[in-house]
Scaffold this motif. Sequence first.
Motif, PDB file in Angstrom:
ATOM      1  N   PHE A   1       2.704 -28.819  29.682  1.00 34.07           N
ATOM      2  CA  PHE A   1       1.728 -28.401  30.681  1.00 34.07           C
ATOM      3  C   PHE A   1       0.502 -29.298  30.627  1.00 34.07           C
ATOM      4  O   PHE A   1      -0.027 -29.577  29.556  1.00 34.07           O
ATOM      5  CB  PHE A   1       1.314 -26.947  30.445  1.00 34.07           C
ATOM      6  N   GLU A   2       0.066 -29.747  31.780  1.00 32.51           N
ATOM      7  CA  GLU A   2      -1.171 -30.514  31.936  1.00 32.51           C
ATOM      8  C   GLU A   2      -2.192 -29.594  32.592  1.00 32.51           C
ATOM      9  O   GLU A   2      -2.066 -29.248  33.768  1.00 32.51           O
ATOM     10  CB  GLU A   2      -0.905 -31.733  32.820  1.00 32.51           C
ATOM     11  N   LEU A   3      -3.185 -29.181  31.830  1.00 33.35           N
ATOM     12  CA  LEU A   3      -4.201 -28.252  32.323  1.00 33.35           C
ATOM     13  C   LEU A   3      -5.159 -28.970  33.270  1.00 33.35           C
ATOM     14  O   LEU A   3      -5.760 -29.972  32.903  1.00 33.35           O
ATOM     15  CB  LEU A   3      -4.991 -27.664  31.145  1.00 33.35           C
ATOM     16  N   HIS A   4      -5.271 -28.461  34.483  1.00 33.31           N
ATOM     17  CA  HIS A   4      -6.254 -28.991  35.429  1.00 33.31           C
ATOM     18  C   HIS A   4      -7.563 -28.230  35.318  1.00 33.31           C
ATOM     19  O   HIS A   4      -8.627 -28.823  35.315  1.00 33.31           O
ATOM     20  CB  HIS A   4      -5.718 -28.938  36.853  1.00 33.31           C
ATOM     21  N   PHE A   5      -7.486 -26.901  35.255  1.00 31.07           N
ATOM     22  CA  PHE A   5      -8.691 -26.121  34.981  1.00 31.07           C
ATOM     23  C   PHE A   5      -8.353 -24.721  34.512  1.00 31.07           C
ATOM     24  O   PHE A   5      -7.291 -24.192  34.804  1.00 31.07           O
ATOM     25  CB  PHE A   5      -9.662 -26.073  36.169  1.00 31.07           C
ATOM     26  N   LEU A   6      -9.277 -24.159  33.745  1.00 30.75           N
ATOM     27  CA  LEU A   6      -9.232 -22.782  33.292  1.00 30.75           C
ATOM     28  C   LEU A   6     -10.560 -22.171  33.720  1.00 30.75           C
ATOM     29  O   LEU A   6     -11.615 -22.671  33.351  1.00 30.75           O
ATOM     30  CB  LEU A   6      -9.079 -22.720  31.769  1.00 30.75           C
ATOM     31  N   THR A   7     -10.493 -21.120  34.529  1.00 34.02           N
ATOM     32  CA  THR A   7     -11.693 -20.523  35.091  1.00 34.02           C
ATOM     33  C   THR A   7     -11.786 -19.047  34.740  1.00 34.02           C
ATOM     34  O   THR A   7     -10.906 -18.263  35.124  1.00 34.02           O
ATOM     35  CB  THR A   7     -11.680 -20.664  36.640  1.00 34.02           C
ATOM     36  N   PRO A   8     -12.829 -18.647  33.996  1.00 32.05           N
ATOM     37  CA  PRO A   8     -13.031 -17.214  33.775  1.00 32.05           C
ATOM     38  C   PRO A   8     -13.312 -16.528  35.115  1.00 32.05           C
ATOM     39  O   PRO A   8     -14.016 -17.082  35.966  1.00 32.05           O
ATOM     40  CB  PRO A   8     -14.271 -17.155  32.874  1.00 32.05           C
ATOM     41  N   LEU A   9     -12.755 -15.359  35.290  1.00 33.96           N
ATOM     42  CA  LEU A   9     -12.945 -14.608  36.533  1.00 33.96           C
ATOM     43  C   LEU A   9     -13.872 -13.431  36.255  1.00 33.96           C
ATOM     44  O   LEU A   9     -13.442 -12.294  36.115  1.00 33.96           O
ATOM     45  CB  LEU A   9     -11.592 -14.144  37.089  1.00 33.96           C
ATOM     46  N   GLU A  10     -15.148 -13.748  36.159  1.00 35.65           N
ATOM     47  CA  GLU A  10     -16.142 -12.719  35.845  1.00 35.65           C
ATOM     48  C   GLU A  10     -16.160 -11.647  36.939  1.00 35.65           C
ATOM     49  O   GLU A  10     -16.020 -11.941  38.121  1.00 35.65           O
ATOM     50  CB  GLU A  10     -17.522 -13.348  35.712  1.00 35.65           C
ATOM     51  N   ASN A  11     -16.308 -10.420  36.508  1.00 36.42           N
ATOM     52  CA  ASN A  11     -16.375  -9.258  37.403  1.00 36.42           C
ATOM     53  C   ASN A  11     -15.095  -9.037  38.199  1.00 36.42           C
ATOM     54  O   ASN A  11     -15.106  -8.307  39.179  1.00 36.42           O
ATOM     55  CB  ASN A  11     -17.583  -9.365  38.347  1.00 36.42           C
ATOM     56  N   TRP A  12     -14.000  -9.662  37.777  1.00 30.68           N
ATOM     57  CA  TRP A  12     -12.726  -9.452  38.450  1.00 30.68           C
ATOM     58  C   TRP A  12     -12.157  -8.145  37.938  1.00 30.68           C
ATOM     59  O   TRP A  12     -12.049  -7.920  36.737  1.00 30.68           O
ATOM     60  CB  TRP A  12     -11.774 -10.597  38.143  1.00 30.68           C
ATOM     61  N   LYS A  13     -11.831  -7.268  38.855  1.00 33.84           N
ATOM     62  CA  LYS A  13     -11.317  -5.970  38.467  1.00 33.84           C
ATOM     63  C   LYS A  13     -10.327  -5.500  39.523  1.00 33.84           C
ATOM     64  O   LYS A  13     -10.679  -5.367  40.693  1.00 33.84           O
ATOM     65  CB  LYS A  13     -12.478  -4.975  38.356  1.00 33.84           C
ATOM     66  N   PRO A  14      -9.080  -5.262  39.132  1.00 33.47           N
ATOM     67  CA  PRO A  14      -8.118  -4.766  40.115  1.00 33.47           C
ATOM     68  C   PRO A  14      -8.494  -3.362  40.573  1.00 33.47           C
ATOM     69  O   PRO A  14      -8.989  -2.560  39.784  1.00 33.47           O
ATOM     70  CB  PRO A  14      -6.795  -4.772  39.349  1.00 33.47           C
ATOM     71  N   ILE A  15      -8.283  -3.092  41.855  1.00 32.73           N
ATOM     72  CA  ILE A  15      -8.612  -1.770  42.385  1.00 32.73           C
ATOM     73  C   ILE A  15      -7.366  -0.965  42.759  1.00 32.73           C
ATOM     74  O   ILE A  15      -7.463   0.205  43.078  1.00 32.73           O
ATOM     75  CB  ILE A  15      -9.570  -1.870  43.597  1.00 32.73           C
TER      76      ILE A  15
END
Length: 157
Positions: free
Chosen positions: A134-148
């Motif tokens: 795997f070649e990582l392009h980006f890792l992004t934290p998803l702040e305030n992400w909450k499934p409803i």
Amino acid sequence: MTLETLAARLEALESRAAIESLISTYANAFDRIDPVLLRTIWHADATLELPGFGEGAGPEGVVAMAEESWRKMPHMHHWMSNPLIHIEGGVATATVAADCLFHDIETGPVQVSGLYHDHFERREGQWRFTARRFELHFLTPLENWKPIAGSETFVGI
């Protein structure tokens, strides 16, 4: 069209379908936390390299690495797309775009995107991975992400 040409075309289509199935099975095995399914897609000498996430050699090494990932990220959703597959006889390579949503028990939800670099071989009539990196392009934290809504519950959200 000769029978030889037709047979070669049919073999190419069957090989492509088998390789695409391996790519999909990988995503499903990780997402479903299914070690039995994950073991089925690797040749005995295969390697999996996921820099920053782990690595494994052979089906048992891959499953051991996956089990460690599942402890840290019990919810995974992989979307594989745009497979660029090149087949020459019983050997093939591919690049596959990936977008993944993970729920890390320490950092919370993250989006990971990148490119898989794959090698496959057909041995004894069976296509399987010989290497996946795997070649990582980006890792992004998803702040305030909450499934409803949905069938999965995330602990700690």
